[in-house]
Design a protein around this motif. Sequence first.
Motif, PDB file in Angstrom:
ATOM      1  N   ASP A   1     -92.967 -33.630 -94.649  1.00 47.20           N
ATOM      2  CA  ASP A   1     -91.662 -33.232 -94.705  1.00 47.20           C
ATOM      3  C   ASP A   1     -90.776 -34.708 -95.091  1.00 47.20           C
ATOM      4  N   LEU A   2     -91.029 -35.544 -94.240  1.00 45.21           N
ATOM      5  CA  LEU A   2     -90.555 -36.904 -94.581  1.00 45.21           C
ATOM      6  C   LEU A   2     -90.805 -37.479 -96.016  1.00 45.21           C
ATOM      7  N   ALA A   3     -92.031 -37.147 -96.404  1.00 45.26           N
ATOM      8  CA  ALA A   3     -92.430 -37.757 -97.819  1.00 45.26           C
ATOM      9  C   ALA A   3     -91.524 -37.142 -98.813  1.00 45.26           C
ATOM     10  N   VAL A   4     -91.616 -35.539 -98.715  1.00 45.14           N
ATOM     11  CA  VAL A   4     -91.071 -34.882 -99.951  1.00 45.14           C
ATOM     12  C   VAL A   4     -89.568 -35.231 -99.938  1.00 45.14           C
ATOM     13  N   THR A   5     -88.952 -35.334 -98.655  1.00 43.72           N
ATOM     14  CA  THR A   5     -87.241 -35.396 -98.715  1.00 43.72           C
ATOM     15  C   THR A   5     -87.199 -36.835 -99.277  1.00 43.72           C
ATOM     16  N   ASN A   6     -88.061 -38.022 -98.988  1.00 42.77           N
ATOM     17  CA  ASN A   6     -87.757 -39.009 -99.447  1.00 42.77           C
ATOM     18  C   ASN A   6     -87.781 -39.290-101.069  1.00 42.77           C
ATOM     19  N   ILE A   7     -88.811 -38.517-101.515  1.00 42.82           N
ATOM     20  CA  ILE A   7     -89.067 -38.395-102.935  1.00 42.82           C
ATOM     21  C   ILE A   7     -88.004 -37.828-103.743  1.00 42.82           C
ATOM     22  N   LEU A   8     -87.465 -36.733-103.104  1.00 46.63           N
ATOM     23  CA  LEU A   8     -86.206 -36.025-103.778  1.00 46.63           C
ATOM     24  C   LEU A   8     -84.905 -36.560-103.490  1.00 46.63           C
TER      25      LEU A   8
ATOM     26  N   PHE B   1     -83.410 -30.762-103.559  1.00 50.65           N
ATOM     27  CA  PHE B   1     -83.855 -30.769-102.018  1.00 50.65           C
ATOM     28  C   PHE B   1     -84.944 -30.096-101.540  1.00 50.65           C
ATOM     29  N   TYR B   2     -85.491 -30.463-100.496  1.00 52.67           N
ATOM     30  CA  TYR B   2     -86.471 -29.859 -99.857  1.00 52.67           C
ATOM     31  C   TYR B   2     -86.257 -28.739 -98.808  1.00 52.67           C
ATOM     32  N   ILE B   3     -86.958 -27.657 -98.884  1.00 53.17           N
ATOM     33  CA  ILE B   3     -86.284 -26.576 -97.805  1.00 53.17           C
ATOM     34  C   ILE B   3     -87.776 -26.336 -96.959  1.00 53.17           C
ATOM     35  N   PRO B   4     -87.899 -27.035 -95.604  1.00 52.59           N
ATOM     36  CA  PRO B   4     -88.801 -26.665 -94.686  1.00 52.59           C
ATOM     37  C   PRO B   4     -88.987 -25.165 -94.591  1.00 52.59           C
ATOM     38  N   PHE B   5     -90.340 -24.669 -94.160  1.00 53.56           N
ATOM     39  CA  PHE B   5     -90.554 -23.294 -93.699  1.00 53.56           C
ATOM     40  C   PHE B   5     -89.354 -22.720 -92.699  1.00 53.56           C
TER      41      PHE B   5
END
Length: 292
Positions: free
Chosen positions: A1-8, A16-20
């Motif tokens: 979650d942290l990795a994808v959020t920081n990339i975006l 943005f990233y939408i967690p499950f």
Amino acid sequence: DLAVTNILDQLDPHSFYIPFSDKKLIDESMNGQFVGIGVTYYMLNDTLAVINAIEGGPSIKAGIKSGDRILYANNRKLYGEKISTDTLMNILKGEIDSDISLKVFRKSENKTFNFTFKRNIVPVKSVDVAVMLNETTGYIKVNRFAATTYKEFKKALDDLKKQNASEFILDFRNNGGGYVEIADQMIEEFLPKDQVMVRLISKAGTEDRIKSKGKGEYLKEKVYVIIDENSASASEIFAGAIQDNDRGVIIGRRSFGKGLVQQDMSLGDGSSIRLTVSKYHTPSGRSIQKPY
């Protein structure tokens, strides 16, 4: 979650990233329905108070009314303590046809009632209001562009037309957008064939123009569109199409400025990312997106 959020975070503000854990809630909002007991509510002091039972939901059929205080749900105490919104939703929502027992206090009768019924599909309305303001003017308030919005909107137009509406006030204040293809269907009701409704320009500079197909039934009626600083995305596309085709009058405040086309991409574990792939422009070529 942290990795994808920081990339975006290195991209534009709307990718943005939408967690499950959040995806189901977002999908429910846009699908036009969810499974639950079917009430809107708020915490009044330390008690869960029903604002209203949603039309077509299980609560209204069971007899729950506006103003009722829900004291217990499946023997879980809901008053006298701080309960988070997430916890409340987990208690009240559930699987379709699952049983729920509510203990409710009705202040108007000074009585306590017990209700037992099954959770079921609850419709989420996109059209808040559709009324005649006078003998010739119909008013429609739309709060989002969800999967069921066009059907609700078309029914509202047809109902008001039967009441002799010859002009329409369409209110998109505080409407943050939604499905653009739904907005396109709604715009088509007011435009003749081959009018440009919106332009999509990619990062590479290629352009797609979405044009009306000429299936609209409301080509002669006057149209007024109300927007404000919280009208975004599909609301701005609708207003831009009406304005640039000289089809109606736009009233209100400068809109939010979200003109990015986003693609939903599943990551396989139930989470997903929404990635910007193009920008929306009005028919005359104005960029809807404000500077970052």
